[in-house]
Design a protein around this motif. Structure first.
Motif, PDB file in Angstrom:
ATOM      1  N   PRO A   1     -67.911 -31.541   5.183  1.00 16.59           N
ATOM      2  CA  PRO A   1     -67.458 -31.150   6.522  1.00 16.59           C
ATOM      3  C   PRO A   1     -68.143 -29.877   7.009  1.00 16.59           C
ATOM      4  O   PRO A   1     -68.585 -29.051   6.209  1.00 16.59           O
ATOM      5  CB  PRO A   1     -65.959 -30.927   6.335  1.00 16.59           C
ATOM      6  CG  PRO A   1     -65.813 -30.557   4.882  1.00 16.59           C
ATOM      7  CD  PRO A   1     -66.871 -31.335   4.163  1.00 16.59           C
ATOM      8  N   ARG A   2     -68.241 -29.727   8.309  1.00 17.81           N
ATOM      9  CA  ARG A   2     -68.720 -28.487   8.933  1.00 17.81           C
ATOM     10  C   ARG A   2     -67.502 -27.771   9.526  1.00 17.81           C
ATOM     11  O   ARG A   2     -66.653 -28.405  10.164  1.00 17.81           O
ATOM     12  CB  ARG A   2     -69.743 -28.770  10.041  1.00 17.81           C
ATOM     13  CG  ARG A   2     -70.880 -29.696   9.655  1.00 17.81           C
ATOM     14  CD  ARG A   2     -71.670 -29.199   8.451  1.00 17.81           C
ATOM     15  NE  ARG A   2     -72.414 -27.990   8.722  1.00 17.81           N
ATOM     16  CZ  ARG A   2     -73.140 -27.323   7.809  1.00 17.81           C
ATOM     17  NH1 ARG A   2     -73.164 -27.762   6.550  1.00 17.81           N
ATOM     18  NH2 ARG A   2     -73.790 -26.227   8.124  1.00 17.81           N
ATOM     19  N   PHE A   3     -67.410 -26.498   9.287  1.00 19.61           N
ATOM     20  CA  PHE A   3     -66.249 -25.743   9.782  1.00 19.61           C
ATOM     21  C   PHE A   3     -66.650 -24.289  10.004  1.00 19.61           C
ATOM     22  O   PHE A   3     -67.796 -23.894   9.742  1.00 19.61           O
ATOM     23  CB  PHE A   3     -65.065 -25.849   8.809  1.00 19.61           C
ATOM     24  CG  PHE A   3     -65.439 -25.713   7.351  1.00 19.61           C
ATOM     25  CD1 PHE A   3     -65.714 -24.478   6.779  1.00 19.61           C
ATOM     26  CD2 PHE A   3     -65.522 -26.844   6.536  1.00 19.61           C
ATOM     27  CE1 PHE A   3     -66.062 -24.359   5.447  1.00 19.61           C
ATOM     28  CE2 PHE A   3     -65.863 -26.745   5.193  1.00 19.61           C
ATOM     29  CZ  PHE A   3     -66.135 -25.493   4.644  1.00 19.61           C
TER      30      PHE A   3
ATOM     31  N   MET B   1     -70.408 -14.991   1.502  1.00 17.38           N
ATOM     32  CA  MET B   1     -71.092 -15.420   0.288  1.00 17.38           C
ATOM     33  C   MET B   1     -72.517 -15.897   0.556  1.00 17.38           C
ATOM     34  O   MET B   1     -73.406 -15.712  -0.283  1.00 17.38           O
ATOM     35  CB  MET B   1     -70.288 -16.517  -0.410  1.00 17.38           C
ATOM     36  CG  MET B   1     -68.996 -16.014  -1.050  1.00 17.38           C
ATOM     37  SD  MET B   1     -69.272 -14.782  -2.370  1.00 17.38           S
ATOM     38  CE  MET B   1     -69.230 -13.240  -1.453  1.00 17.38           C
ATOM     39  N   VAL B   2     -72.766 -16.510   1.708  1.00 19.18           N
ATOM     40  CA  VAL B   2     -74.133 -16.934   2.035  1.00 19.18           C
ATOM     41  C   VAL B   2     -75.004 -15.711   2.310  1.00 19.18           C
ATOM     42  O   VAL B   2     -76.145 -15.616   1.813  1.00 19.18           O
ATOM     43  CB  VAL B   2     -74.141 -17.901   3.239  1.00 19.18           C
ATOM     44  CG1 VAL B   2     -75.579 -18.175   3.700  1.00 19.18           C
ATOM     45  CG2 VAL B   2     -73.463 -19.215   2.866  1.00 19.18           C
ATOM     46  N   LEU B   3     -74.482 -14.742   3.060  1.00 17.84           N
ATOM     47  CA  LEU B   3     -75.247 -13.518   3.303  1.00 17.84           C
ATOM     48  C   LEU B   3     -75.488 -12.768   1.991  1.00 17.84           C
ATOM     49  O   LEU B   3     -76.575 -12.224   1.765  1.00 17.84           O
ATOM     50  CB  LEU B   3     -74.508 -12.623   4.305  1.00 17.84           C
ATOM     51  CG  LEU B   3     -74.442 -13.149   5.746  1.00 17.84           C
ATOM     52  CD1 LEU B   3     -73.548 -12.257   6.601  1.00 17.84           C
ATOM     53  CD2 LEU B   3     -75.836 -13.239   6.359  1.00 17.84           C
TER      54      LEU B   3
ATOM     55  N   VAL C   1     -65.445 -27.538  -4.565  1.00 20.68           N
ATOM     56  CA  VAL C   1     -64.185 -27.000  -4.037  1.00 20.68           C
ATOM     57  C   VAL C   1     -64.408 -26.327  -2.697  1.00 20.68           C
ATOM     58  O   VAL C   1     -63.782 -26.677  -1.685  1.00 20.68           O
ATOM     59  CB  VAL C   1     -63.537 -26.030  -5.051  1.00 20.68           C
ATOM     60  CG1 VAL C   1     -62.311 -25.362  -4.429  1.00 20.68           C
ATOM     61  CG2 VAL C   1     -63.142 -26.770  -6.326  1.00 20.68           C
ATOM     62  N   SER C   2     -65.323 -25.345  -2.671  1.00 13.45           N
ATOM     63  CA  SER C   2     -65.574 -24.612  -1.422  1.00 13.45           C
ATOM     64  C   SER C   2     -66.212 -25.516  -0.378  1.00 13.45           C
ATOM     65  O   SER C   2     -65.931 -25.382   0.821  1.00 13.45           O
ATOM     66  CB  SER C   2     -66.483 -23.407  -1.692  1.00 13.45           C
ATOM     67  OG  SER C   2     -65.889 -22.530  -2.622  1.00 13.45           O
ATOM     68  N   GLY C   3     -67.069 -26.442  -0.836  1.00 11.16           N
ATOM     69  CA  GLY C   3     -67.795 -27.302   0.100  1.00 11.16           C
ATOM     70  C   GLY C   3     -66.893 -28.174   0.943  1.00 11.16           C
ATOM     71  O   GLY C   3     -67.234 -28.509   2.083  1.00 11.16           O
ATOM     72  N   ARG C   4     -65.742 -28.543   0.413  1.00 12.12           N
ATOM     73  CA  ARG C   4     -64.841 -29.391   1.198  1.00 12.12           C
ATOM     74  C   ARG C   4     -63.731 -28.581   1.883  1.00 12.12           C
ATOM     75  O   ARG C   4     -62.755 -29.157   2.377  1.00 12.12           O
ATOM     76  CB  ARG C   4     -64.275 -30.528   0.359  1.00 12.12           C
ATOM     77  CG  ARG C   4     -63.394 -30.156  -0.790  1.00 12.12           C
ATOM     78  CD  ARG C   4     -62.976 -31.421  -1.556  1.00 12.12           C
ATOM     79  NE  ARG C   4     -62.517 -32.460  -0.643  1.00 12.12           N
ATOM     80  CZ  ARG C   4     -61.249 -32.581  -0.215  1.00 12.12           C
ATOM     81  NH1 ARG C   4     -60.347 -31.710  -0.596  1.00 12.12           N
ATOM     82  NH2 ARG C   4     -60.917 -33.564   0.596  1.00 12.12           N
TER      83      ARG C   4
ATOM     84  N   LEU D   1     -72.548 -21.913   5.464  1.00 14.32           N
ATOM     85  CA  LEU D   1     -71.618 -22.535   4.524  1.00 14.32           C
ATOM     86  C   LEU D   1     -72.220 -22.603   3.126  1.00 14.32           C
ATOM     87  O   LEU D   1     -73.424 -22.858   2.964  1.00 14.32           O
ATOM     88  CB  LEU D   1     -71.230 -23.939   4.992  1.00 14.32           C
ATOM     89  CG  LEU D   1     -70.552 -24.030   6.370  1.00 14.32           C
ATOM     90  CD1 LEU D   1     -70.267 -25.491   6.725  1.00 14.32           C
ATOM     91  CD2 LEU D   1     -69.277 -23.204   6.416  1.00 14.32           C
ATOM     92  N   ILE D   2     -71.389 -22.415   2.134  1.00 13.42           N
ATOM     93  CA  ILE D   2     -71.837 -22.353   0.739  1.00 13.42           C
ATOM     94  C   ILE D   2     -72.545 -23.628   0.301  1.00 13.42           C
ATOM     95  O   ILE D   2     -73.554 -23.573  -0.416  1.00 13.42           O
ATOM     96  CB  ILE D   2     -70.637 -22.039  -0.176  1.00 13.42           C
ATOM     97  CG1 ILE D   2     -70.322 -20.537  -0.101  1.00 13.42           C
ATOM     98  CG2 ILE D   2     -70.881 -22.465  -1.615  1.00 13.42           C
ATOM     99  CD1 ILE D   2     -69.071 -20.114  -0.842  1.00 13.42           C
ATOM    100  N   ILE D   3     -72.079 -24.790   0.734  1.00 18.46           N
ATOM    101  CA  ILE D   3     -72.678 -26.044   0.291  1.00 18.46           C
ATOM    102  C   ILE D   3     -74.147 -26.131   0.688  1.00 18.46           C
ATOM    103  O   ILE D   3     -74.959 -26.788   0.018  1.00 18.46           O
ATOM    104  CB  ILE D   3     -71.893 -27.267   0.829  1.00 18.46           C
ATOM    105  CG1 ILE D   3     -72.298 -28.550   0.093  1.00 18.46           C
ATOM    106  CG2 ILE D   3     -72.056 -27.405   2.334  1.00 18.46           C
ATOM    107  CD1 ILE D   3     -71.976 -28.542  -1.382  1.00 18.46           C
TER     108      ILE D   3
END
Length: 534
Positions: free
Chosen positions: A168-170, A198-200, A80-83, A7-9
């Motif tokens: 959140p985790r998703f 995006m993380v990769l 934004v992306s984190g939630r 996840l980006i966050i």
């Protein structure tokens, strides 16, 4: 193995845990230089996430930004992306009709806007059918008089919000960001990036194979955060722990030079035009010493003349990269390595005009018109196709799959790949000159002409010809105070290109038409000059 989502966050979380005091420097539209850190970006992103919740932005909702490279924009990247919502970075340099189109196509719920783009939004606000409100990215003291509404002040939204947020985790395949291509024809097409992609991409970007970032790097992304995520810099920087310098709207030579000097920038990102702008400023100021060690250059072919100038005059390594909005965007690069630096200058500089080699996870192929794979021998040329974990497989809300044959992304570039994996883009399919049934590479002619000391910029198009179908026409922007004519250019090209490649016409212009991301608009040149030889 545990099934932990990417996840980006978590990229920013890593930055604030391991590099909490590392600086994030921004030139703001209020006129000041703002200093922050990964710890503060984390805290303010938490405040912003709480504010987004109060604005009733739900998971899956799209939130638009029209903003430059600043700490506030970076906070939006994560909040934004984190939630679980989708960050839609809108290119303000699109035509107003296209901006209206992409905001409506994405069904954005809110638009966050920098001070300089408020007026642009006012002219189309009534046509934005899904937008519930607007947030001006400034403090109360700088809030403008505007017809936009409902209207919010960014700093007011954050004020009194807790700086902690229960992120959140998703599923890692959840949509995280949306960017539309800056195509020269038709409506822009949306590329929807997932958290996983995006993380990769951030891990690859920070790695030695692409940008080679670490805690000693001072990174200046001169590519806008509204264009393909500033080539991943806001994600890769906290992961690598490097100092991040955000130039705001300061894209002129003097503003760039000031940040490079005051912040001791070591690595810059940007299209060739940006580094030409900086070079012209340095030339005027007679500057030859710089903290810059590398400029990472993509978005257009690297002119051999500029590669050589940066090496010989400034001692700066010109690092080629290649990618597209559809490829995350970074896919290939050629960072400095001992084997490369030990080569004779001519051979090394030649390789620096290539697109480099693919990063781990990215697969490249070249194909003929019938879709057959061609050998990677450095000679066979065909359409470049690419696939991998951060490569687009379909455009957003678009059923046209013509750009995605057999699980590949067809790039529209004509390229060669040699046995060592070095990619060289020969031309765009739409830009190659088709003369008497043979191809003439506009990029190769441009590359050679760029090496002339009196040439600032150049472009080649195919113009209609009564006998040969098309013939090359060369356009040149000369350097200030230089004297050059068509005969001198022909003499310079003689012996460097095949005689039948020699441009039929050479025109001198004061500037070349460009897209908002710095690419030369060859279609405009073709439209204006297509009949110049008839």
């Amino acid at each position: 193995m545990m099934d932990s989502p990417l996840l980006i966050i978590d990229l920013l979380d890593h930055g604030r845990r391991h590099h909490p005091d590392q600086q994030v420097v921004s030139r703001r539209q209020e006129g000041d230089i703002h200093r922050s850190s990964y710890r503060e970006i984390w805290q303010r992103s938490g405040q912003l996430a709480n504010a987004l919740e109060q604005l009733d932005i739900k998971s899956g909702d799209c939130v638009a930004t029209l903003a430059w490279n600043t700490h506030r924009h970076m906070e939006l990247y994560y909040a934004v992306s984190g939630r679980g919502a989708v960050l839609h970075t809108v290119n303000p340099r699109l035509f107003s009709e296209q901006i209206e189109y992409v905001i409506n196509h994405a069904e954005d719920k809110y638009v966050f806007v920098d001070l300089g783009f408020v007026e642009l939004l006012e002219s189309i606000a009534e046509q934005l059918t899904s937008v519930k409100g607007f947030v001006v990215m400034t403090d109360r003291a700088h809030m403008p008089e505007t017809s936009l509404g409902p209207l919010h002040c960014y700093e007011d939204l954050l004020q009194n919000q807790p700086d902690s947020y229960d992120w959140p985790r998703f599923d890692e395949n959840t949509a995280a960001a949306l960017c539309y291509t800056s195509g020269t024809t038709g409506n822009p097409k949306g590329v929807l990036y997932s958290h996983r992609a995006m993380v990769l991409h951030a891990q690859a970007t920070a790695s030695r194979e692409l940008l080679d970032l670490d805690t000693d790097t001072v990174l200046l992304p001169m590519v806008a955060m509204y264009h393909a995520g500033a080539w991943g810099a806001p994600y890769a920087a906290p992961l690598a722990g490097c100092k991040l310098v955000l130039p705001g709207a300061g894209m002129d030579g003097a503003s760039m030079a000031e940040l490079i000097a005051t912040e001791n920038v070591t690595v810059g990102l940007g299209v060739p035009t940006i580094w030409l702008t900086l070079h012209n400023h340095w030339l005027d100021q007679n500057i030859t010493e710089t903290s810059l060690q590398r400029v990472c250059v993509g978005g257009a072919a690297s002119p051999r003349g500029m590669v050589e100038t940066y090496h010989r005059r400034y001692g700066v390594y010109w690092q080629p990269i290649w990618g597209m909005t559809e490829t995350g965007p970074l896919a290939t690069s050629l960072p400095p390595a001992s084997w490369l630096l030990s080569l004779p200058d001519d051979k090394r500089l030649d390789l620096q005009t290539s697109a480099g080699r693919a990063a781990f996870g990215v697969e490249l192929g070249i194909f003929d018109a019938a879709g057959h794979a061609l050998p990677h021998d450095g000679k066979a040329s065909g359409e470049l196709r690419v696939r991998g974990p951060w490569i687009c497989r379909q455009y957003f809300k678009n059923d046209d799959m013509s750009a995605f044959p057999d699980g590949w992304l067809a790039t529209g570039d004509i390229a060669t790949i040699d046995a060592d994996g070095i990619l060289r883009v020969v031309d765009r399919i739409k830009d190659v000159v088709k003369s008497g049934g043979e191809w003439i590479s506009s990029l190769e002619i441009e590359n050679i002409v760029s090496q002339h000391e009196a040439v600032s910029e150049c472009a080649v198009i195919g113009a209609r010809h009564p006998k040969w179908d098309e013939r090359p026409v060369l356009f040149i922007v000369a350097r200030a105070k230089s004297h050059i004519d068509a005969d001198a250019i022909r003499e310079f090209l003689d012996g460097r290109i095949a005689r039948w490649w020699m441009p039929d016409r050479i025109e001198f212009l004061t500037s070349l038409p460009r897209t908002g991301t710095g690419k030369v608009l060859k279609n405009e040149l073709r439209e204006q000059y297509r009949n110049i030889l008839l």
